[in-house]
Design a protein around this motif. Structure first.
Motif, PDB file in Angstrom:
ATOM      1  N   ASP A 276       0.838  -1.258  -0.176  1.00 45.05           N
ATOM      2  CA  ASP A 276      -0.013  -0.023   0.029  1.00 45.05           C
ATOM      3  C   ASP A 276       0.870   1.280   0.025  1.00 45.05           C
ATOM      4  OD1 ASP A 276       1.075  -0.343   2.683  1.00 45.05           O
ATOM      5  OD2 ASP A 276      -0.700   0.614   3.570  1.00 45.05           O
ATOM      6  N   ASN A 277       2.146   1.061   0.234  1.00 40.25           N
ATOM      7  CA  ASN A 277       3.199   2.169   0.164  1.00 40.25           C
ATOM      8  C   ASN A 277       3.746   2.425  -1.501  1.00 40.25           C
ATOM      9  OD1 ASN A 277       5.449   3.966   0.297  1.00 40.25           O
ATOM     10  ND2 ASN A 277       6.129   2.897   1.918  1.00 40.25           N
ATOM     11  N   SER A 278       3.428   3.573  -2.020  1.00 37.49           N
ATOM     12  CA  SER A 278       3.890   3.696  -3.510  1.00 37.49           C
ATOM     13  C   SER A 278       5.563   3.152  -3.661  1.00 37.49           C
ATOM     14  CB  SER A 278       3.723   4.791  -3.770  1.00 37.49           C
ATOM     15  OG  SER A 278       4.228   5.773  -3.130  1.00 37.49           O
ATOM     16  N   ASP A 279       6.284   3.594  -2.425  1.00 32.98           N
ATOM     17  CA  ASP A 279       7.862   3.079  -2.542  1.00 32.98           C
ATOM     18  C   ASP A 279       8.000   1.581  -3.128  1.00 32.98           C
ATOM     19  OD1 ASP A 279       8.438   5.687  -2.507  1.00 32.98           O
ATOM     20  OD2 ASP A 279       8.899   5.585  -0.127  1.00 32.98           O
ATOM     21  N   TRP A 280       7.033   0.807  -2.367  1.00 33.40           N
ATOM     22  CA  TRP A 280       7.199  -0.601  -2.521  1.00 33.40           C
ATOM     23  C   TRP A 280       6.290  -0.961  -3.427  1.00 33.40           C
ATOM     24  CZ3 TRP A 280      11.634  -2.551  -1.249  1.00 33.40           C
ATOM     25  CH2 TRP A 280      12.465  -1.627  -0.242  1.00 33.40           C
ATOM     26  N   ARG A 281       5.566  -0.254  -4.238  1.00 29.60           N
ATOM     27  CA  ARG A 281       4.653  -0.732  -5.465  1.00 29.60           C
ATOM     28  C   ARG A 281       4.954  -0.067  -6.695  1.00 29.60           C
ATOM     29  NH1 ARG A 281       0.628   1.583  -3.313  1.00 29.60           N
ATOM     30  NH2 ARG A 281       0.357   3.334  -4.785  1.00 29.60           N
ATOM     31  N   ARG A 282       5.846  -0.659  -7.742  1.00 27.47           N
ATOM     32  CA  ARG A 282       6.217  -0.116  -8.836  1.00 27.47           C
ATOM     33  C   ARG A 282       6.305  -0.747  -9.979  1.00 27.47           C
ATOM     34  NH1 ARG A 282      10.826   3.556  -7.530  1.00 27.47           N
ATOM     35  NH2 ARG A 282      10.849   3.807  -5.024  1.00 27.47           N
ATOM     36  N   SER A 283       6.318  -0.133 -11.115  1.00 28.20           N
ATOM     37  CA  SER A 283       6.237  -0.983 -12.441  1.00 28.20           C
ATOM     38  C   SER A 283       7.632  -1.757 -12.537  1.00 28.20           C
ATOM     39  CB  SER A 283       6.214  -0.114 -13.548  1.00 28.20           C
ATOM     40  OG  SER A 283       7.407   0.521 -13.561  1.00 28.20           O
ATOM     41  N   ALA A 284       7.894  -2.651 -13.284  1.00 30.94           N
ATOM     42  CA  ALA A 284       8.996  -3.510 -13.574  1.00 30.94           C
ATOM     43  C   ALA A 284      10.188  -2.546 -13.717  1.00 30.94           C
ATOM     44  CB  ALA A 284       8.900  -4.772 -14.684  1.00 30.94           C
ATOM     45  N   ALA A 285       9.969  -1.678 -14.751  1.00 30.17           N
ATOM     46  CA  ALA A 285      11.026  -0.640 -15.123  1.00 30.17           C
ATOM     47  C   ALA A 285      11.351   0.242 -13.767  1.00 30.17           C
ATOM     48  CB  ALA A 285      10.421   0.507 -16.307  1.00 30.17           C
ATOM     49  N   GLY A 286      10.181   0.571 -13.141  1.00 28.41           N
ATOM     50  CA  GLY A 286      10.513   1.181 -11.950  1.00 28.41           C
ATOM     51  C   GLY A 286      11.458   0.596 -10.991  1.00 28.41           C
ATOM     52  N   TRP A 287      11.309  -0.760 -10.672  1.00 25.58           N
ATOM     53  CA  TRP A 287      12.249  -1.338  -9.786  1.00 25.58           C
ATOM     54  C   TRP A 287      13.896  -1.343 -10.355  1.00 25.58           C
ATOM     55  CZ3 TRP A 287      10.841  -2.159  -5.167  1.00 25.58           C
ATOM     56  CH2 TRP A 287       9.638  -2.183  -4.608  1.00 25.58           C
ATOM     57  N   ARG A 288      13.779  -1.665 -11.738  1.00 28.02           N
ATOM     58  CA  ARG A 288      15.059  -1.656 -12.313  1.00 28.02           C
ATOM     59  C   ARG A 288      15.699  -0.288 -11.888  1.00 28.02           C
ATOM     60  NH1 ARG A 288      12.385  -4.445 -16.239  1.00 28.02           N
ATOM     61  NH2 ARG A 288      13.011  -6.979 -16.487  1.00 28.02           N
ATOM     62  N   ASP A 289      14.793   0.874 -12.358  1.00 23.98           N
ATOM     63  CA  ASP A 289      15.453   1.986 -12.006  1.00 23.98           C
ATOM     64  C   ASP A 289      15.926   2.365 -10.340  1.00 23.98           C
ATOM     65  OD1 ASP A 289      14.897   2.795 -14.511  1.00 23.98           O
ATOM     66  OD2 ASP A 289      13.051   3.944 -14.085  1.00 23.98           O
ATOM     67  N   LEU A 290      15.222   1.553  -9.530  1.00 21.61           N
ATOM     68  CA  LEU A 290      15.556   1.801  -8.008  1.00 21.61           C
ATOM     69  C   LEU A 290      16.698   1.202  -7.654  1.00 21.61           C
ATOM     70  CD1 LEU A 290      14.734   2.920  -5.290  1.00 21.61           C
ATOM     71  CD2 LEU A 290      13.540   0.447  -5.045  1.00 21.61           C
ATOM     72  N   ALA A 291      17.081  -0.056  -8.682  1.00 20.43           N
ATOM     73  CA  ALA A 291      18.182  -0.670  -8.330  1.00 20.43           C
ATOM     74  C   ALA A 291      19.145   0.015  -8.963  1.00 20.43           C
ATOM     75  CB  ALA A 291      18.140  -2.205  -8.982  1.00 20.43           C
ATOM     76  N   ASP A 292      19.341   0.625 -10.061  1.00 24.03           N
ATOM     77  CA  ASP A 292      20.126   1.394 -10.568  1.00 24.03           C
ATOM     78  C   ASP A 292      20.763   2.379  -9.818  1.00 24.03           C
ATOM     79  OD1 ASP A 292      20.336  -0.116 -12.775  1.00 24.03           O
ATOM     80  OD2 ASP A 292      18.963   1.134 -14.170  1.00 24.03           O
ATOM     81  N   GLU A 293      19.734   3.172  -8.970  1.00 25.61           N
ATOM     82  CA  GLU A 293      19.950   4.268  -8.081  1.00 25.61           C
ATOM     83  C   GLU A 293      20.738   3.875  -6.866  1.00 25.61           C
ATOM     84  OE1 GLU A 293      16.106   6.087  -7.092  1.00 25.61           O
ATOM     85  OE2 GLU A 293      15.689   6.644  -9.268  1.00 25.61           O
ATOM     86  N   ALA A 294      20.388   2.715  -6.508  1.00 22.22           N
ATOM     87  CA  ALA A 294      21.008   2.255  -5.335  1.00 22.22           C
ATOM     88  C   ALA A 294      22.498   1.936  -5.638  1.00 22.22           C
ATOM     89  CB  ALA A 294      20.194   0.972  -4.711  1.00 22.22           C
ATOM     90  N   ALA A 295      22.750   1.384  -6.819  1.00 28.31           N
ATOM     91  CA  ALA A 295      24.142   0.819  -7.154  1.00 28.31           C
ATOM     92  C   ALA A 295      24.982   2.177  -7.540  1.00 28.31           C
ATOM     93  CB  ALA A 295      24.005  -0.038  -8.620  1.00 28.31           C
TER      94      ALA A 295
END
Length: 490
Positions: A276-295
């Motif tokens: 229910d938290n948008s930070d943990w509800r994303r499109s597949a592309a959004g999750w990849r972007d998040l991994a890129d940002e963390a890396a």
């Protein structure tokens, strides 16, 4: 010298003695009227697959007694009566022993023994019958079958039924711990059951909504993702979907599913790692972007996010898309593992908290106001070992999710020596077993489960094993410190 099993705190209470009638699955009641023929009542019993019927006047009338299979055999068949002409009231057993949902099972058993009966009628607070409970159901509650639980999860038609199964899972966990089953087996069992319950809740939630507009999947994180779940658990769960343009539909799904899971009994995540938290509800592309940002920019929040994503595991279910989750997981693990700076910062987290050992290698406890010594097994033990194994797994491109599977795979690759990997797995089992036993004991006292234990309540041998486990963990932290050059980070 006393045996370790005789030491204070090692004799765990039998969870069976704490069970209540509400923890037992009751058979739905079958009813017969006093004037019904025995043949008619027997057909009703056979159709329901039960061996007894409650006898009452009218739809809401008082209970008059019970007609059992034994009554039919001894008072009708053996007596030569015609079951089609014999009324139920003539052969039923009058009077009825009852129980309430809040009553302890041990009390119900005692009453059955005292009166020589094999069944009790379970009544709610208003006196309405909820079902019949026989000695078979009571005995089954002593050793809840995981297979039966799994079948009941799969068959659950609504949230209320699923919530009852979730409560029974707590009984199974407590029983498993009290019987001395190892932490690895308990963790895998409870995690598997949690997977099934979450998957069923997901299916039930989807049934309330229009068809999903695109492929999607649920992702379990943290200890649930590693299949290392015990009693003190909160809801670490994420949602991924293929089409970013349909975010609103998945926001509704995430909100409904989170509410359903919390209603079932899952504790909310304090950090709100829930769909229910948008930070943990994303499109597949959004999750990849998040991994890129963390890396690329591994600040403190990014390191936490990366640690959670490294434990990501797609939830398998009839709902969702079978390919989206595994493909997304593989892409994220590959991206995180290629960032040397991220791995360095993640490794620093694994050595942030030293094991609670004193200068001379003894256990270093913290004293409470009453002078009792405590150790936090998570902060200085479980977390450090799980985090260190996770970093090395990412570094070597491993797909294993659990701490010990990761350690053993690292040994197979030559990244760790086999004796060190096995020693760390033994240390992991020791820490986790002590932790889950303490959690079960806290729940038995009506307290919230945590991660602290009192070493003075352990036997001498168990204290020495704990000290050795923490010492080996300190050596593992030294290895990580050197491998990732952490002195350069300050």
């Amino acid at each position: 010298m006393s045996d370790e099993s005789d030491a204070p705190g090692t004799q765990l209470p039998d969870p069976f003695l704490r069970l209540r009638m509400a923890d037992v699955p009751a058979r739905p009641p079958v009813f017969a009227a006093p004037g019904d023929s025995v043949a008619e009542a027997a057909r009703r019993m056979a159709a329901a697959g039960t061996t007894a019927a409650l006898v009452r006047e009218g739809a809401d009338g008082p209970l008059l007694g019970i007609l059992t299979e034994r009554d039919v055999l001894t008072r009708v068949a053996a007596a030569g009566r015609d079951p089609g002409r014999t009324p139920v009231t003539l052969v039923m057993t009058r009077g009825l022993l009852t129980a309430s949902p809040d009553e302890l099972l041990i009390e119900a058993f005692s009453r059955m023994v005292r009166h020589g009966v094999r069944r009790l009628a379970l009544l709610d607070a208003a006196g309405a019958p909820l079902g019949l409970v026989g000695e078979g159901e009571l005995l089954a509650a002593r050793g809840e079958s995981p297979l039966a639980l799994a079948a009941d999860i799969d068959a659950a038609a609504d949230a209320e039924t699923l919530a009852r199964v979730f409560r029974r899972l707590g009984v199974l966990a407590a029983r498993s711990i009290a019987e001395g089953i190892g932490s690895d087996a308990v963790g895998r069992l409870i995690s598997e059951m949690h997977d099934r319950i979450m998957a069923k809740a997901w299916e039930q939630t989807l049934a309330e909504l229009p068809p999903a507009p695109c492929a999607h999947c649920l992702l379990v994180l943290g200890s649930q993702g590693r299949r290392e779940q015990f009693l003190a658990t909160d809801l670490d769960l994420a949602l991924a979907y293929a089409d970013a343009a349909r975010a609103d539909w998945f926001a509704d799904l995430g909100a409904r599913l989170t509410r359903r899971l919390l209603d079932l009994g899952f504790p909310p995540c304090p950090s709100r790692i829930m769909p229910d938290n948008s930070d943990w509800r994303r499109s597949a592309a959004g999750w990849r972007d998040l991994a890129d940002e963390a890396a690329d920019r591994p600040d403190a929040p990014a390191v936490v996010t990366a640690s959670l994503l490294a434990d990501m595991r797609p939830l398998q279910a009839r709902a969702g898309d079978p390919a989206l989750g595994p493909e997304l997981r593989a892409a994220i693990l590959e991206r995180l593992g290629k960032s040397s700076i991220l791995l360095k910062f993640m490794a620093r987290e694994a050595v942030r908290f030293s094991p609670p050992l004193g200068l001379l290698g003894g256990l270093a406890v913290r004293r409470d106001a009453e002078g009792r010594g405590w150790l936090d097994l998570k902060r200085g033990g479980v977390f450090a070992l799980a985090q260190g194994a996770k970093v090395l797994a990412l570094d070597h491109g491993l797909t294993e999710a659990g701490t010990c599977p990761r350690l053993r795979r690292l040994a197979a690759l030559g990244a760790l020596s086999a004796p060190l990997a096995e020693g760390l797995c033994d240390a992991w089992d020791q820490l986790q077993t002590l932790r889950m036993r303490a959690q079960a004991a806290a729940l038995g006292r009506g307290e919230a489960p945590g991660n602290a234990i009192r070493p003075d309540l352990l036997g001498a041998l168990e204290r020495e094993r704990l000290r050795a486990a923490l010492k080996l963990l300190a050596e593992f932290q030294d290895l990580l410190y050197e491998k990732y050059g952490l002195r350069l980070l300050g």
